[in-house]
Write an enzyme that holds these catalytic residues in place. Sequence first.
Site, PDB file in Angstrom:
ATOM      1  N   CYS B  89       0.836  -1.203   0.000  1.00 34.77           N
ATOM      2  CA  CYS B  89       0.000   0.000   0.000  1.00 34.77           C
ATOM      3  C   CYS B  89       0.874   1.258   0.000  1.00 34.77           C
ATOM      4  CB  CYS B  89      -0.973  -0.051   1.180  1.00 34.77           C
ATOM      5  SG  CYS B  89      -2.365   1.071   0.985  1.00 34.77           S
ATOM      6  N   HIS B 206      -3.483  -5.724   1.000  1.00 29.80           N
ATOM      7  CA  HIS B 206      -2.833  -5.941   2.300  1.00 29.80           C
ATOM      8  C   HIS B 206      -2.779  -7.410   2.698  1.00 29.80           C
ATOM      9  CE1 HIS B 206      -2.500  -1.760   3.764  1.00 29.80           C
ATOM     10  NE2 HIS B 206      -3.559  -1.541   3.021  1.00 29.80           N
ATOM     11  N   GLU B 208      -0.921  -8.750   4.908  1.00 37.04           N
ATOM     12  CA  GLU B 208      -0.690  -8.882   6.359  1.00 37.04           C
ATOM     13  C   GLU B 208      -1.990  -8.831   7.153  1.00 37.04           C
ATOM     14  OE1 GLU B 208      -0.545  -6.176   4.722  1.00 37.04           O
ATOM     15  OE2 GLU B 208      -0.957  -4.412   5.952  1.00 37.04           O
TER      16      GLU B 208
END
Lengths: 82, 239
Positions: B89, B206, B208
Amino acid sequence: MFKAIITVKLRPSILDPEGKAIEHALQSLDFKALSGVRIGKLVEMQVDAADRAAAEAAVVDACRQLLANPVMEDYTYELHEA
Amino acid sequence: MAKAKFGVVVFPGSNCDHDAYHAAKHVLGGQAEFLWHKEGSLQDVDVVILPGGFSYGDYLRCGAISRFSPIMKEVVRHADRGGHVIGICNGFQILTESGLLPGALLRNRSLKFVCRQVHLRVENNTSAFTSRYRQGQVISIPVAHGEGNFYTDQDTLAEIEENGQVAFRYVEADGSLTDAANPNGSLNNIAGIFNKEGNVLGMMPHPERVVEQLLGSDDGLGVFESLLLAISGEEPVLS
């Protein structure tokens, strides 16, 4: 001492949706004569330089290194003796 | 062999740094360190993670100011030596601004911040970041950004495509490539790219945030597992 006024805009080949949205708003306000709206940023700064050439060199260097991203933006500037 | 060590760079305004740390350390079982952006050393990490967020408030352009943080010199050196770097990002934006990846991330075509789950197709699973996925596998990962519209000139785009540098593309759930599946207007539905050498990855979604079934999905874990495998040759044994 000089004053620089720098304008940074998306390159002409890149669609500017913000400019388009504003253009549509202008059209709906009946500003039929206005078109080609592009949005950009204006950066103003003082330049401490011995002469115009040195001031210009500093401004161009700042634009290249930080103020504009050449992948997507073009810049123009005006330089006034302050 | 020592466990792979992940370094999560923290800029003022980073807000996905703890998620990345948690994924690397607690879920994957690697080593992890936070690296403050003013530090001049990477502390011998194997993988640098540039996390999501709004570093420097996105002033001027997203990532434009962070790229001049002292630690970025070390990150560039690490990448030049073949070390692994992943930008997620805002981290992807920093990587394009710093020249480690080609192109730029423009304002979303809709002009709106987009925050939702999207489907990605794995376009190249031969990299250190994607080896744990199948080629063409469709995974579901969230995006959350206002400037994720990947842009580059046509010559560079052709080069990226020819070199197999596209890591992920936005697709429908069945893997088909449509304009409707593209959340931001990115050229060729590109969601993530590698550098030419394949040791730097930038992606807007994302991974994660989706590393545990408990939180709904672990589709993003493959990125971290792939890195672990590439660095320490370990098959991840997940708790």
